[in-house]
Design an enzyme around this catalytic site. Sequence first.
Site, PDB file in Angstrom:
ATOM      1  N   ASN A 218     -66.628  39.321 -50.235  1.00 24.56           N
ATOM      2  CA  ASN A 218     -65.549  39.514 -51.254  1.00 24.56           C
ATOM      3  C   ASN A 218     -65.321  39.136 -52.572  1.00 24.56           C
ATOM      4  OD1 ASN A 218     -66.471  37.279 -52.812  1.00 24.56           O
ATOM      5  ND2 ASN A 218     -67.438  36.491 -50.247  1.00 24.56           N
ATOM      6  N   ASP A 287     -68.764  32.981 -44.982  1.00 20.58           N
ATOM      7  CA  ASP A 287     -68.873  31.778 -43.827  1.00 20.58           C
ATOM      8  C   ASP A 287     -69.737  31.999 -42.703  1.00 20.58           C
ATOM      9  OD1 ASP A 287     -67.938  29.334 -45.603  1.00 20.58           O
ATOM     10  OD2 ASP A 287     -66.087  30.218 -45.378  1.00 20.58           O
ATOM     11  N   PHE A 331     -68.363  25.013 -55.390  1.00 20.05           N
ATOM     12  CA  PHE A 331     -67.133  25.015 -55.745  1.00 20.05           C
ATOM     13  C   PHE A 331     -66.653  24.474 -54.375  1.00 20.05           C
ATOM     14  CE2 PHE A 331     -66.645  27.417 -60.415  1.00 20.05           C
ATOM     15  CZ  PHE A 331     -67.900  26.350 -60.560  1.00 20.05           C
TER      16      PHE A 331
HETATM   17  O1  PMT Z   1     -67.813  35.191 -59.150  1.00 14.87           O
HETATM   18  P1  PMT Z   1     -66.219  35.307 -59.466  1.00 14.87           P
HETATM   19  O2  PMT Z   1     -66.051  36.475 -59.691  1.00 14.87           O
HETATM   20  O3  PMT Z   1     -66.872  35.398 -61.321  1.00 14.87           O
HETATM   21  O4  PMT Z   1     -65.486  34.140 -59.781  1.00 14.87           O
HETATM   22  C1  PMT Z   1     -65.809  32.176 -59.319  1.00 14.87           C
HETATM   23  C2  PMT Z   1     -65.210  31.703 -58.118  1.00 14.87           C
HETATM   24  C3  PMT Z   1     -63.913  32.400 -57.574  1.00 14.87           C
HETATM   25  C4  PMT Z   1     -66.246  33.228 -56.747  1.00 14.87           C
HETATM   26  C5  PMT Z   1     -66.094  30.725 -58.245  1.00 14.87           C
HETATM   27  O5  PMT Z   1     -65.186  29.788 -59.497  1.00 14.87           O
HETATM   28  C6  PMT Z   1     -65.996  29.957 -56.773  1.00 14.87           C
HETATM   29  O6  PMT Z   1     -64.998  28.786 -56.824  1.00 14.87           O
HETATM   30  N1  PMT Z   1     -67.095  29.744 -56.305  1.00 14.87           N
HETATM   31  C7  PMT Z   1     -66.477  28.865 -54.495  1.00 14.87           C
HETATM   32  C8  PMT Z   1     -66.342  30.107 -53.705  1.00 14.87           C
HETATM   33  C9  PMT Z   1     -66.492  29.640 -52.843  1.00 14.87           C
HETATM   34  O7  PMT Z   1     -67.060  30.004 -51.678  1.00 14.87           O
HETATM   35  O8  PMT Z   1     -65.778  28.788 -52.008  1.00 14.87           O
HETATM   36  P2  PMT Z   1     -65.804  28.042 -50.699  1.00 14.87           P
HETATM   37  O9  PMT Z   1     -64.381  27.282 -51.055  1.00 14.87           O
HETATM   38  O10 PMT Z   1     -65.071  28.333 -49.684  1.00 14.87           O
HETATM   39  O11 PMT Z   1     -67.150  27.181 -50.719  1.00 14.87           O
HETATM   40  C10 PMT Z   1     -67.192  25.425 -50.860  1.00 14.87           C
HETATM   41  C11 PMT Z   1     -69.606  25.385 -51.018  1.00 14.87           C
HETATM   42  O12 PMT Z   1     -69.785  25.823 -50.694  1.00 14.87           O
HETATM   43  C12 PMT Z   1     -69.228  26.679 -52.401  1.00 14.87           C
HETATM   44  O13 PMT Z   1     -69.869  25.868 -53.815  1.00 14.87           O
HETATM   45  C13 PMT Z   1     -69.963  27.402 -51.552  1.00 14.87           C
HETATM   46  O14 PMT Z   1     -71.203  27.944 -52.630  1.00 14.87           O
HETATM   47  C14 PMT Z   1     -70.807  26.951 -51.471  1.00 14.87           C
HETATM   48  N2  PMT Z   1     -71.111  27.407 -49.895  1.00 14.87           N
HETATM   49  C15 PMT Z   1     -69.644  27.792 -48.407  1.00 14.87           C
HETATM   50  C16 PMT Z   1     -70.356  28.348 -47.310  1.00 14.87           C
HETATM   51  C17 PMT Z   1     -71.429  28.669 -47.309  1.00 14.87           C
HETATM   52  N3  PMT Z   1     -71.812  29.031 -46.355  1.00 14.87           N
HETATM   53  N4  PMT Z   1     -73.130  27.874 -48.195  1.00 14.87           N
HETATM   54  C18 PMT Z   1     -72.081  27.666 -49.455  1.00 14.87           C
HETATM   55  O15 PMT Z   1     -72.670  27.067 -50.199  1.00 14.87           O
END
Ligand code: PMT
Length: 408
Positions: A218, A287, A331
């Site tokens: 991504n 994911d 996040f």
């Molecule tokens: O890196 P930059 O360019 O500065 O951009 C910042 C950002 C947009 C990446 C950051 O602000 C952000 O939103 N990070 C989380 C991205 C994300 O994967 O979001 P999500 O909504 O898909 O996941 C929810 C949470 O679960 C996140 O804390 C993620 O780290 C976590 N996760 C997701 C999938 C997984 N398999 N394991 C996880 O721990």
Amino acid sequence: MEILQGKNILLGITGGIAAYKTPELVRRLKDHGANIRVVMTEGAKAFITPLTLQAVSGNGVADSLLDTQAELAMGHIELAKWADLIVIAPATADAIARIACGMANDLLTTICLATAAPLAIAPAMNQQMWHAQATQDNVARLAARNVKIWGPGSGEQACGDVGLGRMLDVPELVDLICQHYQAHATSPNKQTTLSGQRWVITAGPTREAIDPVRYISNHSSGKMGYAIAQAAQQAGASVTIISGPVTIVSPKDCNVINVYSALEMHQHALEQAKNATVFVACAAVADYRVSEIAEQKIKKSNVELQLNLVKNPDIVADVAALAKRPFTVGFAAETQDLEKYALGKLKRKNLDMIAANNVATAGQGFNSDNNALTVFSKSKTIELPLTSKEQLAKQLVTLITQQQSKSE
Ligand code: PMT
């Protein structure tokens, strides 16, 4: 709270119902040894009397720019020079707009222009007024000038609406004021806010190999996660970043563990989280990964290519499930229904806090230098308006620290 001893705090009160909380704020700050001078706008006097504030602060209250007697006592320039911090609480939409425009049409806004002291505002207004684009633009302008935006909090409002716009409570404001002085303490022996704490932060993207030359990933640049690491390190924490592949420079004095895939990030995160105080999952983790990575480059054919994807482990959820878990912050990167999806993730992953960003809005989110966050905990919602990722990271670290100390 010795940190407030002898500090000169100018409290600006503007015309909102939350003004009724300010005598309590003054008393708590004075309990900790701060010197308080109060400046009130005309609107503020409709909600609370200068006499009350004079009694609790022990100093005359200033309310007029054009009063010759008041100017003789302590004029606006003297007040502006006297303060080592200006806090405006409550800060109405009108006051925020006037300060954002650089107006000097009353004593308080004139002092804001005439001072070199840091300025903090605690917004308080109806939720619709808070969400109005004009207010959001004004707040973003102030944040970009390093004005601290403390709150607003969420909940039932005096007008009966429910939502964001409540002034933070007095203990929260006192905490933020203390943290401000702690962060600016210059003594070489200072005990910074986070000394003794160990923060682990995931950052950047993961890459899920398809074959030796291709991968799924991504647009994460790592900027947001690295900025949080930097802010936590500068506040005194020992910081480990578990970073996916990025091209930006690592923050100074942080330990960096470089990983490639979600599985690798998962393994290191669980190891590192065991003795961490705070875990922040800022990485954009894939994911899914392909069920089997092809050993050789997949050759092009004339038929469709099917990839079989399997789910990756949820890193932050697994950290939150540890028997001895750190304060765990996730996040949420959303393109719609931010609140609904973020609250769903907060609950499902059993997090202490989640910082949601709208990654469909231009000029923020993935790979941008700026961002805006809505931070949800179980009891609160706080907006951190658009500003640089560095500024935002400092605000987020402050919020995490506040919330974490409450949960201890
Ligand atoms: O890196 P930059 O360019 O500065 O951009 C910042 C950002 C947009 C990446 C950051 O602000 C952000 O939103 N990070 C989380 C991205 C994300 O994967 O979001 P999500 O909504 O898909 O996941 C929810 C949470 O679960 C996140 O804390 C993620 O780290 C976590 N996760 C997701 C999938 C997984 N398999 N394991 C996880 O721990």
